[in-house]
Design a protein around this motif. Structure first.
Motif, PDB file in Angstrom:
ATOM      1  N   GLN A 167       0.832  -1.200   0.000  1.00  0.00           N
ATOM      2  CA  GLN A 167       0.000   0.000   0.000  1.00  0.00           C
ATOM      3  C   GLN A 167       0.870   1.256   0.000  1.00  0.00           C
ATOM      4  OE1 GLN A 167      -2.614   0.816   3.201  1.00  0.00           O
ATOM      5  NE2 GLN A 167      -3.901   1.977   1.769  1.00  0.00           N
ATOM      6  N   GLY A 168       1.913   1.214   0.817  1.00  0.00           N
ATOM      7  CA  GLY A 168       2.829   2.353   0.920  1.00  0.00           C
ATOM      8  C   GLY A 168       3.505   2.646  -0.406  1.00  0.00           C
ATOM      9  N   LEU A 169       3.830   1.572  -1.106  1.00  0.00           N
ATOM     10  CA  LEU A 169       4.503   1.720  -2.391  1.00  0.00           C
ATOM     11  C   LEU A 169       3.635   2.504  -3.378  1.00  0.00           C
ATOM     12  CD1 LEU A 169       7.284   0.763  -3.038  1.00  0.00           C
ATOM     13  CD2 LEU A 169       6.338  -1.271  -4.100  1.00  0.00           C
ATOM     14  N   LYS A 170       2.328   2.198  -3.358  1.00  0.00           N
ATOM     15  CA  LYS A 170       1.393   2.926  -4.232  1.00  0.00           C
ATOM     16  C   LYS A 170       1.414   4.418  -3.872  1.00  0.00           C
ATOM     17  CE  LYS A 170      -1.911  -0.743  -4.953  1.00  0.00           C
ATOM     18  NZ  LYS A 170      -2.883  -1.288  -4.019  1.00  0.00           N
ATOM     19  N   GLU A 171       1.352   4.686  -2.556  1.00  0.00           N
ATOM     20  CA  GLU A 171       1.366   6.074  -2.089  1.00  0.00           C
ATOM     21  C   GLU A 171       2.677   6.747  -2.467  1.00  0.00           C
ATOM     22  OE1 GLU A 171      -1.044   7.842  -0.643  1.00  0.00           O
ATOM     23  OE2 GLU A 171      -2.373   6.111  -0.902  1.00  0.00           O
ATOM     24  N   PHE A 172       3.765   5.993  -2.290  1.00  0.00           N
ATOM     25  CA  PHE A 172       5.085   6.519  -2.634  1.00  0.00           C
ATOM     26  C   PHE A 172       5.116   6.964  -4.092  1.00  0.00           C
ATOM     27  CE2 PHE A 172       9.207   5.780  -4.614  1.00  0.00           C
ATOM     28  CZ  PHE A 172      10.053   6.522  -3.815  1.00  0.00           C
TER      29      PHE A 172
ATOM     30  N   VAL B  48       4.185  11.501   6.021  1.00  0.00           N
ATOM     31  CA  VAL B  48       2.829  10.933   5.941  1.00  0.00           C
ATOM     32  C   VAL B  48       2.911   9.438   5.609  1.00  0.00           C
ATOM     33  CG1 VAL B  48       0.600  11.066   4.763  1.00  0.00           C
ATOM     34  CG2 VAL B  48       1.916  13.163   5.219  1.00  0.00           C
ATOM     35  N   LEU B  49       3.842   9.103   4.715  1.00  0.00           N
ATOM     36  CA  LEU B  49       4.029   7.691   4.372  1.00  0.00           C
ATOM     37  C   LEU B  49       4.290   6.871   5.629  1.00  0.00           C
ATOM     38  CD1 LEU B  49       6.327   7.616   1.199  1.00  0.00           C
ATOM     39  CD2 LEU B  49       4.036   6.661   1.414  1.00  0.00           C
ATOM     40  N   PHE B  50       5.106   7.443   6.502  1.00  0.00           N
ATOM     41  CA  PHE B  50       5.481   6.714   7.705  1.00  0.00           C
ATOM     42  C   PHE B  50       4.360   6.681   8.734  1.00  0.00           C
ATOM     43  CE2 PHE B  50       7.401   6.606  12.002  1.00  0.00           C
ATOM     44  CZ  PHE B  50       7.856   5.297  11.959  1.00  0.00           C
ATOM     45  N   THR B  51       3.812   7.863   9.045  1.00  0.00           N
ATOM     46  CA  THR B  51       2.837   7.902  10.136  1.00  0.00           C
ATOM     47  C   THR B  51       1.482   7.319   9.744  1.00  0.00           C
ATOM     48  OG1 THR B  51       2.397  10.185   9.527  1.00  0.00           O
ATOM     49  CG2 THR B  51       3.826   9.837  11.407  1.00  0.00           C
ATOM     50  N   THR B  52       1.072   7.530   8.498  1.00  0.00           N
ATOM     51  CA  THR B  52      -0.247   7.038   8.099  1.00  0.00           C
ATOM     52  C   THR B  52      -0.192   5.634   7.525  1.00  0.00           C
ATOM     53  OG1 THR B  52      -0.752   9.313   7.554  1.00  0.00           O
ATOM     54  CG2 THR B  52      -2.353   7.670   6.842  1.00  0.00           C
ATOM     55  N   TYR B  53       0.870   5.339   6.761  1.00  0.00           N
ATOM     56  CA  TYR B  53       0.909   4.038   6.091  1.00  0.00           C
ATOM     57  C   TYR B  53       1.945   3.094   6.681  1.00  0.00           C
ATOM     58  CZ  TYR B  53      -1.962   6.608   2.858  1.00  0.00           C
ATOM     59  OH  TYR B  53      -2.982   7.361   2.330  1.00  0.00           O
ATOM     60  N   GLY B  54       2.664   3.542   7.709  1.00  0.00           N
ATOM     61  CA  GLY B  54       3.665   2.674   8.342  1.00  0.00           C
ATOM     62  C   GLY B  54       4.802   2.330   7.396  1.00  0.00           C
ATOM     63  N   PHE B  55       4.996   3.175   6.382  1.00  0.00           N
ATOM     64  CA  PHE B  55       6.024   2.891   5.374  1.00  0.00           C
ATOM     65  C   PHE B  55       7.367   3.427   5.870  1.00  0.00           C
ATOM     66  CE2 PHE B  55       7.966   3.417   1.088  1.00  0.00           C
ATOM     67  CZ  PHE B  55       7.701   2.150   0.596  1.00  0.00           C
ATOM     68  N   PRO B  56       8.348   2.531   6.098  1.00  0.00           N
ATOM     69  CA  PRO B  56       9.593   2.954   6.746  1.00  0.00           C
ATOM     70  C   PRO B  56      10.355   3.976   5.911  1.00  0.00           C
ATOM     71  CG  PRO B  56       9.486   0.567   6.529  1.00  0.00           C
ATOM     72  CD  PRO B  56       8.356   1.112   5.737  1.00  0.00           C
TER      73      PRO B  56
END
Ligand code: ATP
Ligand code: MG
Length: 583
Positions: A371-376, A384-392
């Motif tokens: 999911q984070g990758l899509k957002e990225f 936002v990637l980190f706090t909302t999507y847990g994307f390191p």
């Protein structure tokens, strides 16, 4: 000499000198909401160091499981792990500096009973004194009998003074360092020693704390009436010294896991490999002590460790998508650790169960990553990637985006201040929270368990507990959601006992005796041969509650006030949770 033998010898050495061996407490502190994990051997013993008599006597020895999340950034260097075992011996108002120093020295050096280390590689520090407390010439003079004077260094309060806050016991400590270089450094001036320490050529292996003085409002007001010794020595670091290694990861504790990494990953790299091995080992110990990955508190730490291990693994071994699958490198590493600890009673959960937890966490992480990758890709901000999507953020960087880390870290710090104030307090470490509020809640916790057994079912068993200043929480085995009527009845039962002003009595008895009288035990916990049991007696002197417990408790239920159940909910199949308060 292997680590298992070092641990055995340590316990035996002090047993031969009148110490009673006590088991390691769980990594998760019992009834202590102020810390997430035990960070030192002294932590579970705090009530006894503060004066309560210990059921096993005045001389104790053990190997305590510890986790120091505050050392996480050090992991990968030569001397720090997030998990380690602390070997410790204690004098509770019994022997003091003379014996403590002599025995530390003898254990390190003696070939027969101890480790047979090279005395020429040993360096010692003692407290140099300051405006608050005198120079510890006593410790210096004792050390002089064993170690040449020029290898004993006087050091300041920062490294050689122990205290907790402004009130309570405090005192100087003495630390032992071992030269782990190949050829040996020989005699060192203080300056040379400091440099060698910073380069991890000499390594701190043991710390003897002397609880000598009493502090009130920040000032030392005199000697403690009953002086204690608290020592702590890291098994991993001792193994380094004994096995002639210059870092923890070459000791027998890690050798198996490091072998697996060296042989199986595509792009082996020392630091990430050490982090993977360290984090997996720590996770195994957390999981076997009942922690599961989650978004708060202990579960959050475990989640962070596992995800970090997965990311580091990915960076060395990009070909493997399912990092935690059967036959994978992770799987092999877990097996190696289970082998190493097979002679101990630590890893009580089977490795398959531990592996399932790790595998499930990886699955969750993979979903997050997808999911984070899509957002990225759609350009979302790293924060936002980190706090909302847990994307390191490491991954954001790895994927080629420039991130101002200083900026990022400031934002994260602010964010955590807002969202985690309650669990942030738990990182402080230190002494248990033994104030009046928690003590009262602790006693009502015992009453509640007895009430549940009396009203709901005698088969109710405690499965977990947690007490803060505001409320108590109990997890217990029960096959149904409590009805409103049951809740009211339990509440009334507890309040009835409170109003009857019943005595709360502490008793010491052999473990077998306590088991015989059916005292409530902590699930999965290990107890010493002699235990303390808290009993609440009704007007006729009959016990209505008996629990294995270190205390402290109020002495009469009249001190509790009004008891109220706030919430009852499910934790998992067959386990319910109650939160309750005192008004
Ligand atoms: P250092 O300054 O090297 O981090 P420390 O002062 O934090 O050590 P203490 O709190 O005195 O260490 O702990 C007692 C002993 O526990 C140390 O002498 C060491 O042997 C061991 N120890 C402490 N932290 C770690 C760690 N992160 N990994 C392995 N062993 C440790
Ligand atoms: Mg440290």
């Amino acid at each position: 000499m292997q680590s298992n033998e070092i641990r055995r010898r340590f316990l035996k050495f002090f047993e031969n000198r009148g110490h009673k061996i006590i088991p390691s407490a769980s990594l998760v502190p019992e009834n202590d909401p102020s810390v997430l994990f035990n960070t030192a051997g002294m932590q579970p013993l705090v009530p006894y160091l503060l004066g309560q008599p210990h059921p096993m006597g005045k001389r104790l020895v053990n190997a305590q499981k510890c986790v120091r999340t505050q050392d996480i950034d050090e992991v990968g260097d030569n001397t720090h792990d997030t998990f380690f075992e602390m070997l410790g011996n204690w004098s509770l108002g019994d022997y003091f500096k003379d014996d403590a120093i002599q025995w530390s020295y003898e254990f390190l050096i003696s070939k027969e009973e101890g480790l047979g280390l090279d005395p020429k590689r040993l360096y010692v520090t003692v407290f140099e004194g300051d405006e608050n407390a005198p120079k510890d010439t006593e410790a210096f003079d004792i050390w002089k009998k064993y170690v040449p004077e020029h290898r004993i260094y006087y050091m300041g309060a920062k490294s050689n003074w122990w205290s907790v806050g402004d009130n309570g016991p405090c005192g100087p400590d003495t630390e032992m360092f071992y030269d782990v270089t190949k050829n040996g450094l020989g005699d060192l001036s203080k300056e040379e020693y400091l440099k060698a320490d910073s380069e991890q050529k000499v390594v701190e292996i043991w710390n003897d704390v002397f609880m000598q003085f009493l502090k009130k409002d920040g000032k030392i007001i005199g000697q403690l009436p009953s002086q204690n010794v608290d020592t702590g020595s890291g098994l991993e670091r001792i193994a380094m010294a004994v096995q002639g290694k210059s870092n923890l990861f070459e000791t027998d504790l890690f050798a198996g896991a490091m072998e697996v990494l060296k042989n199986l990953v595509d792009k082996y790299d020392d630091r990430p490999a050490r982090i993977v091995a360290d984090h997996i080992r720590t996770s195994i110990f957390m999981i076997t002590d009942g922690v599961l990955p989650s978004n708060t508190g202990r579960g959050y730490i475990l989640r962070r460790l596992l995800r970090r291990a997965i990311l580091k693994m990915r960076s060395m071994h990009p070909g493997e998508f399912n990092i935690a699958s059967e036959g994978s490198v992770f799987f092999e590493i877990i097996q190696k650790f289970f082998e190493i600890y097979s002679d101990t009673s630590y890893l009580i959960k089977p490795e398959t169960e531990v592996f399932e937890v790790i595998k499930n966490e990886e699955l969750k992480f993979r979903n997050t990553l997808e999911q984070g990758l899509k957002e990225f890709e759609s350009g979302t901000d790293p924060f936002v990637l980190f706090t909302t999507y847990g994307f390191p953020v490491e991954l954001t960087v790895e994927l080629g985006r420039k991130v101002n880390m200083e900026d990022f870290n400031t934002k994260i710090a602010e964010h955590q201040k807002l969202s985690q104030t309650s669990s942030a307090g738990m990182f402080k470490g230190g002494l248990a929270n033994h104030n009046d509020k928690t003590i009262r809640l602790h006693t009502s916790h015992h009453l509640l368990l007895a009430g549940l057994q009396a009203i709901v079912s005698p088969t109710v068993k405690q499965r977990g507990s947690n007490i803060t200043e505001e409320r108590l929480r109990i997890d217990f085995l029960c096959d149904h959601k409590l009805t409103d009527e049951e809740k009211q009845k339990v509440e009334a039962w507890v309040n009835d006992k409170i109003s009857k002003e019943l005595n709360v009595v502490r008793m010491e008895m052999p473990l077998v005796e306590a088991e015989k009288i059916g005292a409530e035990m902590e699930f999965g916990a290990k107890y010493p041969e002699v235990v303390s049991v808290y009993v609440i007696e009704d007007e006729g002197g009959n016990p209505i509650s008996k629990e294995f417990c270190g205390g402290p408790h109020v002495s009469n239920t009249r001190e509790l006030g009004m008891f109220k159940i706030q919430k009852e909910e499910a934790v998992s199949a067959g386990v319910r949770r109650i939160k309750a308060v005192l008004g």
